[in-house]
Design a protein around this motif. Structure first.
Motif, mmCIF file in Angstrom:
data_model
loop_
_atom_site.group_PDB
_atom_site.id
_atom_site.type_symbol
_atom_site.label_atom_id
_atom_site.label_comp_id
_atom_site.label_asym_id
_atom_site.label_seq_id
_atom_site.Cartn_x
_atom_site.Cartn_y
_atom_site.Cartn_z
ATOM 1 N N ARG A 2 0.852 -1.180 0.000
ATOM 2 C CA ARG A 2 0.000 0.000 0.000
ATOM 3 C C ARG A 2 0.886 1.228 0.000
ATOM 4 O O ARG A 2 1.654 1.441 0.902
ATOM 5 C CB ARG A 2 -0.813 -0.043 1.279
ATOM 6 N N GLN A 4 1.338 5.295 -0.026
ATOM 7 C CA GLN A 4 0.619 6.546 0.188
ATOM 8 C C GLN A 4 1.182 7.575 -0.754
ATOM 9 O O GLN A 4 2.360 7.895 -0.705
ATOM 10 C CB GLN A 4 0.786 6.993 1.616
ATOM 11 N N PRO A 7 0.795 13.295 1.179
ATOM 12 C CA PRO A 7 1.208 13.427 2.582
ATOM 13 C C PRO A 7 0.009 13.181 3.498
ATOM 14 O O PRO A 7 -1.098 13.534 3.152
ATOM 15 C CB PRO A 7 1.708 14.855 2.690
ATOM 16 N N PRO A 8 0.249 12.573 4.609
ATOM 17 C CA PRO A 8 -0.863 12.168 5.481
ATOM 18 C C PRO A 8 -1.730 13.309 5.968
ATOM 19 O O PRO A 8 -2.792 13.095 6.468
ATOM 20 C CB PRO A 8 -0.174 11.491 6.659
ATOM 21 N N GLN A 9 -1.267 14.551 5.822
ATOM 22 C CA GLN A 9 -2.128 15.626 6.276
ATOM 23 C C GLN A 9 -3.394 15.722 5.459
ATOM 24 O O GLN A 9 -4.405 16.158 5.923
ATOM 25 C CB GLN A 9 -1.433 16.990 6.190
ATOM 26 N N ARG A 10 -3.325 15.335 4.192
ATOM 27 C CA ARG A 10 -4.508 15.449 3.354
ATOM 28 C C ARG A 10 -5.560 14.468 3.831
ATOM 29 O O ARG A 10 -5.269 13.309 4.052
ATOM 30 C CB ARG A 10 -4.155 15.116 1.903
ATOM 31 N N PRO A 11 -6.769 14.923 3.996
ATOM 32 C CA PRO A 11 -7.789 13.997 4.470
ATOM 33 C C PRO A 11 -8.194 12.970 3.438
ATOM 34 O O PRO A 11 -8.853 12.011 3.718
ATOM 35 C CB PRO A 11 -8.967 14.904 4.814
ATOM 36 N N GLN A 13 -7.714 9.995 0.574
ATOM 37 C CA GLN A 13 -6.857 8.835 0.454
ATOM 38 C C GLN A 13 -6.578 8.625 -1.010
ATOM 39 O O GLN A 13 -7.433 8.208 -1.765
ATOM 40 C CB GLN A 13 -7.595 7.642 0.999
ATOM 41 N N TRP A 28 -2.628 -6.579 7.542
ATOM 42 C CA TRP A 28 -2.981 -5.175 7.446
ATOM 43 C C TRP A 28 -3.364 -4.673 6.083
ATOM 44 O O TRP A 28 -3.924 -3.614 5.976
ATOM 45 C CB TRP A 28 -1.855 -4.296 7.998
ATOM 46 N N GLN A 35 -10.555 -1.455 -3.107
ATOM 47 C CA GLN A 35 -10.707 -0.029 -2.874
ATOM 48 C C GLN A 35 -10.540 0.697 -4.173
ATOM 49 O O GLN A 35 -9.681 0.368 -4.970
ATOM 50 C CB GLN A 35 -9.634 0.440 -1.906
ATOM 51 N N GLU A 46 -15.667 5.866 -2.656
ATOM 52 C CA GLU A 46 -16.735 5.124 -1.997
ATOM 53 C C GLU A 46 -16.702 3.687 -2.438
ATOM 54 O O GLU A 46 -16.154 3.355 -3.472
ATOM 55 C CB GLU A 46 -18.099 5.706 -2.394
ATOM 56 N N ARG A 47 -17.303 2.838 -1.650
ATOM 57 C CA ARG A 47 -17.402 1.447 -2.071
ATOM 58 C C ARG A 47 -18.845 1.131 -2.342
ATOM 59 O O ARG A 47 -19.704 1.449 -1.567
ATOM 60 C CB ARG A 47 -17.000 0.543 -0.930
ATOM 61 N N GLU A 70 -19.901 11.430 -0.891
ATOM 62 C CA GLU A 70 -20.609 11.124 0.351
ATOM 63 C C GLU A 70 -22.020 11.661 0.301
ATOM 64 O O GLU A 70 -22.961 11.031 0.758
ATOM 65 C CB GLU A 70 -19.915 11.811 1.515
#
Lengths: 292, 311
Positions: A2, A4, A7-11, A13, A28, A35, A46-47, A70
């Motif tokens: 997996r 990334q 950067p993890p700051q972005r909400p 994925q 994991w 996805q 979305e799934r 959403e």
């Protein structure tokens, strides 16, 4: 594996997931449903809850054919929940049942407020949209010459009746909905939905006023709509005849009020003029007597 | 307290984008890499071992200590968590690190009362049934007082589970409850099984939080909800000072007096300080794939409830 990509700051994925063979279960990264890659710009991935889908590998920026935001998913849940309202009322339970029919867990109802406000607001805005569409279709027919243009009072009566008839399937639980719409945190939304609906009706009725009439007309129609709705709540006549008769009387009153208002105005003007004349006459008589 | 925080935190717990990704690939699943145990620096394997020992020793007095440390407020926090969950009958809950069963019992009570209300409403609508039909419906509803809801309590520590089972028996909770020994970083459950996943005051003790979050994502059904109740960061400066004072001066003393274990409670307080604050935890939850992630501060940030959905 997996990766990334952002950067993890972005909400969001923006990650790619390779399909893992079914036999293994890595602690994991594995998941039996794939996805979807997300578009880095705006929407969350979305799934679809039904069945496995082909996996999409590669860099971010690829979308599958039917991802949805959403909001769209929430709308779908609320629409599905409407059919459970007669049984459960406008509550989180109805939303939970709606989510179940879409294949989601009942916990998805936690996305919404627990008093059912969003469900009611969704329903009201759906009805308003339907009303607008019907009025527009009618207008088109009139423009094409296939139908007669209705006189204003008839038009208003029909529009309000059409809109109120949409409440009939939920009439048992509608008083509950009205009270929830009056809660302070719902008032901005419900008020704006109401005013935009009334505005729509007047627009299609051909109102082009640019003076204070604009406000009076809308205020009057809002009053008519609200009172008729309340009458409908406790109407037990067949097909709500009493309600429609009440509506007819109120609309007629409103039309008369317009005439009455101008009559009062002209009477008032005449009266004032008469008084002024009398005053002038009296004062002239005084001065002439004083001068003698 | 403040002195111990900064340097270690920057090295270990703080994420900077690339650093974390690099660290993730370097760590793998071996025991080697360094992490924190309270304010000490230990390896991951050591940390797991130490935490296991902490909870093994406090298990018996866990509930009493909770009450005395938080002056009973932890009950309110847990009640708020279950109210926020608002479970309907038929919900399948996984309570991880749920040791002594507090959340599980509250869940059962809540679902039971919701179910009763549902049945009463149903009866009101069945005014014109025959007596036989009514008595039949009573019987079937009585045997289904939970409405098929179930809660699975999972904990890594045998002692905590033992205490939990004892409590359940003592309080009379028998149906709808199961106890499983398992590790939050590697749950012994299939994918897409649970409606709600909760972890109350447990995620702090997990060594690899990201793994736990990914496992949570895996075992939840589509539409499922993730709820995390945990001590968090107080931003109000005055309250923060008082809180620090209370944490470091009073709690370990209480631990010694009531449970005879100063060190475990020293660990507890230090681990709270090491835990990522609200926004950081929110970002970690989003990284695991959850959407609509949000948090609610209770008591000005002493405790926070994070919630996310798998959609």
């Amino acid at each position: 594996v997996r990766c990334q990509l952002s950067p993890p700051q972005r909400p969001l994925q923006a990650s790619a997931v390779l399909r893992v063979s079914d036999g293994q279960k890595e602690p994991w990264a594995a998941s039996s449903q794939q996805q979807l890659d997300s578009h880095p710009a705006d929407h969350h991935p979305e799934r679809e809850p039904q069945g496995p889908r082909p996996s999409y590998t590669g860099q971010g920026g690829q979308e599958s054919e039917d991802y949805e935001s959403e909001e769209q998913l929430q709308h779908r849940i609320l629409t599905a929940a409407l059919e459970f309202v007669p049984e459960h009322g406008w509550t989180a339970e109805a939303i939970a049942e709606g989510a179940k029919t879409l294949g989601l867990s009942v916990a998805a109802a936690g996305m919404f407020h627990s008093d059912g406000s969003e469900l009611i607001l969704h329903f009201v805005s759906q009805c308003n949209t339907k009303l607008s569409e019907l009025l527009e279709q009618e207008q088109k027919l009139v423009q094409l010459g296939e139908a007669e243009k209705k006189p204003t009072d008839q038009f208003l009566r029909d529009a309000v009746e059409t809109r109120l008839r949409m409440l009939i399937p939920y009439i048992d639980k509608w008083p509950q909905a009205l009270s929830i719409l009056l809660l302070p945190h719902n008032i901005p939304n419900s008020l704006s939905l109401l005013t935009s609906m009334i505005d729509d009706i007047w627009h299609y009725a051909g109102d082009q006023s640019t003076d204070f009439n604009w406000y009076t007309r809308r205020a009057v129609l809002t009053g008519i709509y609200n009172t008729t709705e309340l009458v409908m709540m406790q109407d037990s006549s067949p097909d709500f005849e009493d309600t429609w008769r009440f509506l007819e009387n109120r609309v007629a009153d409103a039309m008369n009020m317009g005439n009455t208002a101008s009559q009062v105005q002209s009477t008032g003007e005449a009266l004032v003029q008469g008084l002024m004349g009398a005053a002038v006459t009296v004062s002239k008589a005084e001065t002439s007597r004083a001068a003698r | 307290a403040a002195a111990g925080l900064c340097p270690c935190r920057v090295l270990l717990a703080r994420r900077g984008g690339a650093l974390r990704a690099l660290g993730g690939s370097v760590r793998g699943l071996a025991a080697g890499p360094e992490t924190h145990f309270g304010f000490q620096t230990v390896t991951e394997a050591e940390r797991r071992e130490k935490i296991y020992q902490v909870f093994e020793s406090v298990a018996e007095k866990y509930d009493i200590m909770n009450d005395s440390m938080t002056l009973g407020i932890h009950r309110v926090w847990k009640d708020i968590l279950v109210h926020k969950m608002n479970p309907s009958p038929g919900t399948l809950l996984l309570d991880v690190a749920g040791g002594t069963g507090d959340i599980a019992f509250r869940f059962i009570n809540y679902v039971r009362s919701v179910r009763e209300r549902q049945l009463q409403q149903k009866l009101r609508h069945h005014q014109n049934l025959s007596w036989q039909e009514i008595s039949e419906s009573y019987q079937e509803d009585k045997s289904n007082s939970l409405g098929d809801s179930q809660v699975v309590v999972c904990d890594i520590n045998r002692e905590m589970l033992r205490v939990g089972k004892q409590k359940a028996q003592h309080l009379g909770y028998c149906e709808g409850l199961s106890w499983v020994l398992g590790n939050a970083e590697e749950l012994p459950f299939d994918d897409d099984k649970f409606d709600v996943y909760t972890i109350a005051f447990g995620i702090r003790n997990v060594t690899r939080i990201d793994l736990a979050l990914q496992e949570a994502y895996r075992v939840l059904k589509p539409g499922g909800r993730f709820l995390c109740l945990e001590f968090s960061h107080v931003s109000n400066p005055l309250l923060s000072r008082l809180y620090d004072l209370y944490s470091f001066q009073v709690i370990p003393v209480l631990g010694e007096v009531i449970a005879g274990d100063w060190k475990s409670y020293q660990y507890l307080v230090e681990s709270i300080r090491r835990f990522p604050p609200q926004e950081e935890l929110k970002a970690m939850i989003e990284d695991a794939g959850f959407v609509k992630v949000d948090y609610e501060n209770l008591n000005l940030g002493i405790v926070a409830i994070h919630s996310g959905f798998k959609l």
